[in-house]
Design a protein around this motif. Structure first.
Motif, mmCIF file in Angstrom:
data_model
loop_
_atom_site.group_PDB
_atom_site.id
_atom_site.type_symbol
_atom_site.label_atom_id
_atom_site.label_comp_id
_atom_site.label_asym_id
_atom_site.label_seq_id
_atom_site.Cartn_x
_atom_site.Cartn_y
_atom_site.Cartn_z
ATOM 1 N N LYS A 117 1.885 4.183 4.099
ATOM 2 C CA LYS A 117 1.354 2.941 4.019
ATOM 3 C C LYS A 117 0.659 2.709 2.558
ATOM 4 O O LYS A 117 0.897 1.599 2.202
ATOM 5 C CB LYS A 117 0.262 2.815 5.127
ATOM 6 C CG LYS A 117 0.748 2.771 6.397
ATOM 7 C CD LYS A 117 -0.231 2.549 7.512
ATOM 8 C CE LYS A 117 -1.104 1.406 7.561
ATOM 9 N NZ LYS A 117 -2.274 1.266 8.499
ATOM 10 N N TYR A 118 0.351 3.751 1.997
ATOM 11 C CA TYR A 118 -0.277 3.680 0.601
ATOM 12 C C TYR A 118 0.647 3.343 -0.363
ATOM 13 O O TYR A 118 0.645 2.464 -1.171
ATOM 14 C CB TYR A 118 -0.958 5.047 0.355
ATOM 15 C CG TYR A 118 -1.398 5.050 -1.314
ATOM 16 C CD1 TYR A 118 -2.327 4.369 -1.829
ATOM 17 C CD2 TYR A 118 -0.309 5.809 -2.124
ATOM 18 C CE1 TYR A 118 -2.606 4.555 -3.303
ATOM 19 C CE2 TYR A 118 -0.772 5.921 -3.399
ATOM 20 C CZ TYR A 118 -1.923 5.277 -4.050
ATOM 21 O OH TYR A 118 -2.233 5.495 -5.344
ATOM 22 N N LEU A 119 1.846 4.036 -0.251
ATOM 23 C CA LEU A 119 2.982 3.787 -1.030
ATOM 24 C C LEU A 119 3.631 2.572 -1.063
ATOM 25 O O LEU A 119 3.848 1.898 -1.909
ATOM 26 C CB LEU A 119 3.935 5.074 -0.824
ATOM 27 C CG LEU A 119 3.815 6.552 -1.119
ATOM 28 C CD1 LEU A 119 4.934 7.504 -0.844
ATOM 29 C CD2 LEU A 119 3.459 6.608 -2.687
ATOM 30 N N ASP A 120 3.683 2.075 0.206
ATOM 31 C CA ASP A 120 4.150 0.692 0.577
ATOM 32 C C ASP A 120 3.270 -0.430 0.054
ATOM 33 O O ASP A 120 3.764 -1.202 -0.772
ATOM 34 C CB ASP A 120 4.280 0.480 2.041
ATOM 35 C CG ASP A 120 5.619 1.297 2.647
ATOM 36 O OD1 ASP A 120 6.322 1.658 1.821
ATOM 37 O OD2 ASP A 120 5.491 1.355 3.762
ATOM 38 N N ARG A 121 2.066 0.038 -0.023
ATOM 39 C CA ARG A 121 0.998 -1.002 -0.677
ATOM 40 C C ARG A 121 1.077 -1.099 -2.066
ATOM 41 O O ARG A 121 0.971 -2.077 -2.640
ATOM 42 C CB ARG A 121 -0.198 -0.519 -0.099
ATOM 43 C CG ARG A 121 -1.543 -1.692 -0.563
ATOM 44 C CD ARG A 121 -2.782 -1.555 0.182
ATOM 45 N NE ARG A 121 -3.400 -0.101 -0.193
ATOM 46 C CZ ARG A 121 -3.579 0.966 0.481
ATOM 47 N NH1 ARG A 121 -2.891 1.026 1.676
ATOM 48 N NH2 ARG A 121 -4.214 2.054 0.152
ATOM 49 N N VAL A 122 1.311 0.068 -2.853
ATOM 50 C CA VAL A 122 1.112 0.103 -4.239
ATOM 51 C C VAL A 122 2.446 0.050 -4.953
ATOM 52 O O VAL A 122 2.415 -0.276 -6.124
ATOM 53 C CB VAL A 122 0.201 1.254 -4.640
ATOM 54 C CG1 VAL A 122 -1.059 1.195 -4.016
ATOM 55 C CG2 VAL A 122 0.962 2.644 -4.443
ATOM 56 N N LEU A 123 3.531 0.406 -4.038
ATOM 57 C CA LEU A 123 4.847 0.294 -5.139
ATOM 58 C C LEU A 123 5.894 -0.751 -4.560
ATOM 59 O O LEU A 123 6.579 -1.498 -5.257
ATOM 60 C CB LEU A 123 5.410 1.750 -4.630
ATOM 61 C CG LEU A 123 4.872 2.891 -5.317
ATOM 62 C CD1 LEU A 123 5.744 4.117 -4.939
ATOM 63 C CD2 LEU A 123 4.753 2.940 -6.721
ATOM 64 N N GLY A 124 5.778 -1.283 -3.239
ATOM 65 C CA GLY A 124 6.434 -2.525 -2.591
ATOM 66 C C GLY A 124 7.842 -1.760 -2.009
ATOM 67 O O GLY A 124 7.895 -0.564 -1.828
ATOM 68 N N ASP A 125 8.637 -2.525 -1.952
ATOM 69 C CA ASP A 125 9.915 -2.364 -1.126
ATOM 70 C C ASP A 125 10.919 -1.536 -2.099
ATOM 71 O O ASP A 125 10.849 -1.421 -3.363
ATOM 72 C CB ASP A 125 10.479 -3.502 -0.674
ATOM 73 C CG ASP A 125 10.973 -4.430 -1.748
ATOM 74 O OD1 ASP A 125 11.129 -4.571 -2.843
ATOM 75 O OD2 ASP A 125 11.205 -5.697 -1.246
#
Length: 630
Positions: A529-537
């Motif tokens: 969830k952290y990676l999705d939040r800070v990096l995107g798709d």
């Protein structure tokens, strides 16, 4: 410059008889207990490979509790395992108190009932109750979202626990208790990650949600309760406005002591034995104190300490229970840190230990705080470590972006890489680009999903500022970083191919898509969830990956990586090498077998830094000079 520090932190016991100190040892951080009178080690605590004493608390005159963390190298941000461990000052009665390893944990005489699939975090060591401490408990089994965190009392000798209350909402959780151990305030998040603040309701175990001026906060930091328990101090960030506030229970009112719309508002400073708010410490650039109560004796004490140690930073790490003795850490841009025992009555300071005793501050290079404007008008703070300071020198410049990147910031303090490079004639620039911590939620969140765009523009603008100010020679600039800093080195060099003469990536991320799949961060739901939040798709990750743009690269590259790195897998370095070879780009390669995210072995660190200096000298032409010796 390659050697690890001897000590990281030190805290005095409640009666002043012992000093507990955390000490890096290879790939671990251990705890040593020193008898203050004879300066001899009375007890020690050390875990297994990759495990660290993260923090520690004196819970009684002769007992200390530690939290355990793991990391995959010095560049890795150690993360808590949720385990608690205790030991007496003489090294006896070592006890695994809480965690998933239970009776089999860490070679202690742990009791079976201490085993639980949950995380525990220290809320209050309750030094006035030597057998008990107040902890937060987040059970793993409640739900994957870590619902309904508990506040419990734990016996620091047996691990026995008593539930105090259940806080509504979800992890993360923090709470504040008064001197009697009574919980006065707590916060948690809801399913949408919104923060909520709670105070005890009239019912025995109930809570009342507290509304704050300005609406729901984006972040909350709880500080402490007043000595009488009638108020709690907290810092909130709402809509970019950060405020130090005080909630009073007798009037059910909120008072704002200081607010700022330009980043962090500062850290509150309290009296040592009466918990009165006497001022604030601000650290936008260098630390500065603002005192509200000039007549308070602890205001005068802090002012005298600051005067005695000049422009250095003075942090109080701990006090005895009667606040008669204080341990202070003193450090600065040229001083890695010394610990002193301060007698509150006589105001005399006695030297205890040093973080790096072999470093001579007089031989180090000053770091000067700087600010510059970005192309879109934002103000960025940073530091220039250079013999010439801000004078026009037009010498070689090395830009060193910090790792993280989020929640981390560069500070006015001794930095081994900056000092090493400055000792060889380079000017070193470090900046708190957007995405960095320490300057408010808006500054940090501005970098989300903009790793390869806005955050790189801030770095480019820093270099152009240094060139425009006559500090740097436009033809002699390199970029060097570790972890996210390694990513930034390659991303900046591809975005600005004519700006940099060379780039050095140490344990860097070069393909965001595969990093999101292969890193240990992706092994947990929270990490994903952290990676999705800070990096995107994946489309955004691909566009913002350095390997996507290698064809634009002109600067030669030095790739450095440990083969056992789990945070940023070794495959990242191999992917970059493959892309460089495919595009016919110049590079040099340095791998370290068995090393993880950074260097545990000082000899490997020395070999790495030696290679960095050779690479920079080759491409920037600065003369090599011997390291200063004490």
């Amino acid at each position: 410059f390659a050697r690890k520090g001897e000590y990281e932190n030190a805290k005095i016991s409640p009666t002043g008889q012992y000093l507990a100190a955390s000490m890096p040892k290879g790939d671990q951080t251990m705890l040593g207990i020193i008898d203050v009178k004879n300066r001899k080690v009375s007890g020690a605590l050390r875990f297994t490979r990759g495990e660290h004493v993260n923090d520690f608390w004196w819970v009684g005159p002769e007992r200390v509790v530690v939290s355990i963390a793991t990391s995959f190298g010095p560049l890795d941000q150690a993360y808590l395992t949720g385990e608690l461990y205790a030991m007496n000052a003489d090294g006896s009665q070592k006890q695994y108190l809480f965690g998933y390893r239970g009776a089999n944990g860490l070679g202690s005489r742990a009791l079976a009932e201490t085993m639980e699939y949950a995380w525990a975090y220290m809320l209050d060591p309750l030094p006035r109750e030597p057998d008990w401490a107040l902890i937060a408990v987040i059970p793993w089994h409640r739900s994957s979202d870590l619902e309904a965190p508990l506040i419990e009392r734990i016996n620091v000798y047996t691990g026995q626990r008593k539930t105090v209350t259940v806080v509504p909402g979800y992890h993360p959780l923090d709470a504040v208790a008064d001197d009697t151990g009574r919980v006065r305030m707590a916060y948690s998040r809801d399913k949408d990650a919104n923060y909520h603040l709670y105070v005890p309701a009239d019912t025995r175990e109930g809570w009342t949600k507290l509304a704050l001026p300005g609406g729901a906060p984006d972040s909350i930091d709880l500080h402490r309760s007043s000595a009488d328990g009638n108020s709690v101090f907290l810092t909130t960030d709402s809509g970019g406005v950060t405020c130090l506030r005080e909630y009073r229970f007798d009037t059910a009112s909120v008072k704002s002591h200081r607010c700022s719309d330009a980043g962090r508002v500062g850290v509150p400073v309290f009296g040592f034995d009466d918990d009165r708010l006497i001022g604030m410490r601000h650290e936008m650039d260098k630390p500065e104190y603002e005192f509200f109560d000039p007549g308070h004796p602890d205001t005068r004490l802090r002012q005298s300490l600051q005067k005695a140690f000049g422009e250095q930073r003075v942090f109080v790490t701990s006090t005895t229970l009667d606040a008669a003795q204080i341990v202070a850490r003193v450090d600065a841009d040229r001083n890695p840190g010394d610990f002193f025992m301060v007698d509150r009555l006589t105001k005399k300071a006695e030297y205890l230990i040093s973080a790096r005793s072999w470093i001579d501050p007089a031989s180090m290079t000053p770091s000067t705080p700087i600010t510059y404007k970005t192309r879109d008008g934002a103000t960025i703070h940073g530091y220039l470590t250079a013999k010439a300071g801000l004078k026009t020198s037009k010498g070689p410049l090395v830009l060193v972006p910090h790792g993280g990147p989020h929640g981390i910031r560069d500070q006015w303090q001794w930095d081994s890489w900056a000092q090493l490079l400055a000792s060889r004639g380079y000017s070193v620039l470090q900046v708190n680009y957007r995405g960095s911590g320490g300057f408010g939620e808006a500054h940090e969140q501005a970098g989300y999903r903009k790793w390869g765009t806005l955050m790189q523009d801030d770095l480019t603008d820093a270099v152009r500022w240094a060139i425009g100010a006559g500090i740097a020679d436009h033809a002699r600039v390199c970029i060097f970083g570790g972890s996210y800093g390694g990513y930034a080195a390659l991303m900046s060099a591809t975005r600005e191919p004519d700006l940099y003469r060379c780039a050095i990536g140490m344990a860097g991320v070069y393909d965001l898509v595969s990093q999101s799949e292969d890193s240990d961060t992706a092994e947990s739901r929270m990490g994903r969830k952290y990676l999705d939040r800070v990096l995107g798709d994946d489309a955004l990750k691909t566009e913002q990956s350095p390997i996507t743009h290698i064809a634009r690269l002109k600067a030669p590259v030095l790739i450095v990586h440990g083969t056992a790195d789990k945070r940023v897998p070794f495959s990242q370095a191999k992917q970059l090498r493959k892309a460089l070879e495919k595009n016919g780009k110049a590079y040099e390669w340095l791998e370290f077998s068995g090393e993880e995210h950074g260097f545990y072995d000082d000899k490997n660190n020395e070999a790495f830094l030696t290679k960095v200096l050779e690479f920079l000298d080759k491409h920037l032409g600065a003369p090599a000079a011997p390291a200063p010796q004490k």
